[in-house]
Scaffold this active site. Structure first.
Site, PDB file in Angstrom:
ATOM      1  N   PRO A   1      14.508 -25.682 -57.917  1.00 20.10           N
ATOM      2  CA  PRO A   1      14.195 -24.593 -56.962  1.00 20.10           C
ATOM      3  C   PRO A   1      12.790 -24.024 -57.216  1.00 20.10           C
ATOM      4  CG  PRO A   1      16.277 -24.298 -56.792  1.00 20.10           C
ATOM      5  CD  PRO A   1      15.883 -25.176 -58.033  1.00 20.10           C
ATOM      6  N   CYS A   2      11.672 -24.169 -56.357  1.00 19.62           N
ATOM      7  CA  CYS A   2      10.244 -23.883 -56.709  1.00 19.62           C
ATOM      8  C   CYS A   2       9.648 -22.712 -55.765  1.00 19.62           C
ATOM      9  CB  CYS A   2       9.272 -24.986 -56.197  1.00 19.62           C
ATOM     10  SG  CYS A   2       9.386 -25.621 -54.556  1.00 19.62           S
ATOM     11  N   GLN A   3      10.323 -22.062 -54.895  1.00 22.06           N
ATOM     12  CA  GLN A   3       9.447 -21.075 -54.273  1.00 22.06           C
ATOM     13  C   GLN A   3       9.313 -19.807 -54.879  1.00 22.06           C
ATOM     14  OE1 GLN A   3      12.557 -22.651 -52.807  1.00 22.06           O
ATOM     15  NE2 GLN A   3      11.460 -23.924 -51.478  1.00 22.06           N
TER      16      GLN A   3
ATOM     17  N   PHE B   1       7.974 -20.073 -57.810  1.00 20.47           N
ATOM     18  CA  PHE B   1       6.905 -20.480 -58.531  1.00 20.47           C
ATOM     19  C   PHE B   1       5.645 -20.619 -57.550  1.00 20.47           C
ATOM     20  CE2 PHE B   1       9.930 -22.657 -61.428  1.00 20.47           C
ATOM     21  CZ  PHE B   1      10.234 -21.646 -62.225  1.00 20.47           C
TER      22      PHE B   1
ATOM     23  N   ASN C   1       7.586 -29.853 -59.676  1.00 20.26           N
ATOM     24  CA  ASN C   1       7.441 -28.492 -59.064  1.00 20.26           C
ATOM     25  C   ASN C   1       6.083 -28.236 -58.511  1.00 20.26           C
ATOM     26  OD1 ASN C   1       8.120 -25.507 -59.029  1.00 20.26           O
ATOM     27  ND2 ASN C   1       9.616 -25.977 -60.448  1.00 20.26           N
TER      28      ASN C   1
END
Length: 308
Positions: free
Chosen positions: A70-72, A74, A110
């Site tokens: 999960p990248c949100q 970042f 990512n």
């Protein structure tokens, strides 16, 4: 190679790897709609569960672990991003899987923002963790448009190779195949599609009616027909309205199908869930074409290198 897929989503990366000749032997995602999409189009055996509830010992051994953790937390688009964002810690499950299963390779994807989060300390911590787990690590910032995807999409790809496979990296990161001179434009990608709104033969050929007001921010920028699409976006937590990119005609937003085509999903790939969920699944995905490019390099290693 045998692939373990974490945070699989709708399966863009996994489908690309399959197209390159590999096998998904285990996959997981928490999202009910993404899992339904994956089961219908990629592999029916994906496990729907919170990754925190999964025992790593229950995951089979494989040659490669892949995942876009999960990248949100970042993302540069997340103006409230912090080092302590709980979502940033989910990469630790990816890390523990690598540490425990010891695959020959891993591939993590990512957003660009991971490179600057915490003044660069987060990416260095991640690399240090994987080094200590027994892996050589390199990362690459890529624009998917440079690989034939009709979209300006900057992502960080992290490659790991187990130390005992040799002093040098066997995985040669694919070189760009396109440049500004021959990028695939959004018009080239979409102009052959049927009229938007006709769902007779395509249940995903509809989209948001959200008004277009051109301003220099996320999904409100004007779309140039002669350039790759702006980045296909996702609202990772499922809250708020959809975030569909304006069509290049300036009169409406991209349909679900058009967004999927920009992400290089096949035309017969059907997305399940409500409109917002479908857009989100597409926006969170790795473009299928780029997944296949990465898979082709794994196939080269399998066929040409003495890596086992």
């Amino acid at each position: 190679m045998n692939i373990i897929s974490l945070f699989s989503g709708a399966g863009g990366l996994d489908l690309g790897l399959i197209q390159a000749g590999h096998r998904i032997i285990w996959a997981n995602d928490i999202d009910e709609n993404a899992v339904a999409t994956y089961r219908a189009n990629v592999d029916p055996n994906i496990i729907q569960a919170d990754i925190k509830d999964i025992q790593i010992d229950d995951i089979p051994n494989g040659d490669v672990v892949v995942g876009g953790f999960p990248c949100q937390g970042f993302s540069i688009a997340n103006m409230r991003r912090t080092v302590d964002d709980d979502r940033n810690l989910l990469y630790q499950f990816f890390y523990r899987t690598i540490l425990t299963k010891q695959p020959s390779f891993f591939i993590a994807e990512n957003v660009k923002g991971i490179l600057s989060l915490g003044g660069g300390t987060i990416i260095q911590t991640i690399i240090k963790d994987f080094n200590e787990a027994g892996y050589k690590v390199e990362y690459h910032l890529v624009n998917m448009a440079d690989y034939g995807v009709p979209q300006h999409r900057e992502r960080v790809i992290i490659i790991g190779q187990r130390n005992d496979l040799g002093e040098n990296m066997l995985f040669h990161f694919p070189k760009p195949t396109h440049s500004k001179k021959n990028w695939v434009s959004i018009k080239d990608a979409l102009q052959h599609l049927p009229q938007a709104g006709d769902t007779t033969h395509d249940p995903n050929n509809y989209g948001s009616n959200y008004k277009i007001v051109v301003r220099n921010f996320t999904a409100h920028r004007k779309t140039n027909p002669d350039l790759p699409s702006p980045t296909i976006l996702a609202r990772g937590n499922g809250k708020g309205g959809v975030c569909a990119i304006p069509h290049y005609n300036g009169q409406r937003r991209l349909t679900i199908r058009e967004s999927a085509v920009i992400q290089t999903f096949p035309l017969d790939f059907v997305f399940y869930g409500n409109m917002g969920s479908c857009y989100r699944q597409i926006g969170n995905a790795v473009p299928v074409h780029f997944g296949e490019i990465l898979g082709n390099e794994l196939a080269r290693i399998e066929n040409q290198e003495r890596w086992m």
